[in-house]
Motif scaffolding. Sequence first.
Motif: not given
Length: 258
Positions: A20-23, A45-50, A63-64
């Motif tokens: 499942m998705d992380t917190i 997500s590819s820009v903000v979390s990577d 991510t999941r």
Amino acid sequence: RDAYIFMQHAKLGTVTMGQMDTIYKKYGDRVRMLGVSSSNFVSTSSVVSDVSWRGGDTTTFNTRVGQHLAYETPNFNGFQAGFTQAKPWTAGATTTKELSSAGVKWSNKTYYVGLAQETHKNYLTAGGKDTANRLSLGYTAGKLRVGADLASLDYNKPSATVSNYKTTTWQVTGQYALTNQWTVAANYAKGNAGSWALVSGAACTTDGLGGSMVSLGARYDYDKDIGVFMLYGKKNANANASYNKSAATMYGGTLTDL
């Protein structure tokens, strides 16, 4: 895609086990564009979390994951906290990956505030530790929904030659119901170039890293179960950056999806 079991108690909270998705993902990105952003080209997500200097999913937050244990407290006057721990298994890996995530959120019918952190160990290199912190905001008023995120990413020992890489990112998303059937939405995300520190101590520039993206979309609800989507997305990678995960050597330029 989500496969889990859970145990829930009104006063003790919820324990969930599985994939499942992380917190960090669950408490962030409050207004996911038309409800289809995850794993879609309009996802930020590819820009903000990577990072923009290598492809694949090993650097990403938001991510999941599988082999995942999570706990969430009951809701107290709009406040809720969550914690997750995972050891994702990879065939042939010589080191064990570890993921932990924690966050707290508050919401009412109008406002939302979430603060979350996620830590990865042994993801990029043995002994490496990567950390992301994110502040998420949301506002809902009638037909309008607006969300914003501000994140800092810190990669410690991401490669044999780099001892540290830090960067900041942000995004804003808006959604508006024109009628009972038509809803329009847009988002914008920005990843900064960040800063390097080399193992050798030599000077190093991050010029050309980072980039941005913009997405536009509309949804027509035929009824409560059937909808038709029209989506457009455009990623702009700077000269030494790549957001094309299927071809991470394609640096610079623009990637457009319809």
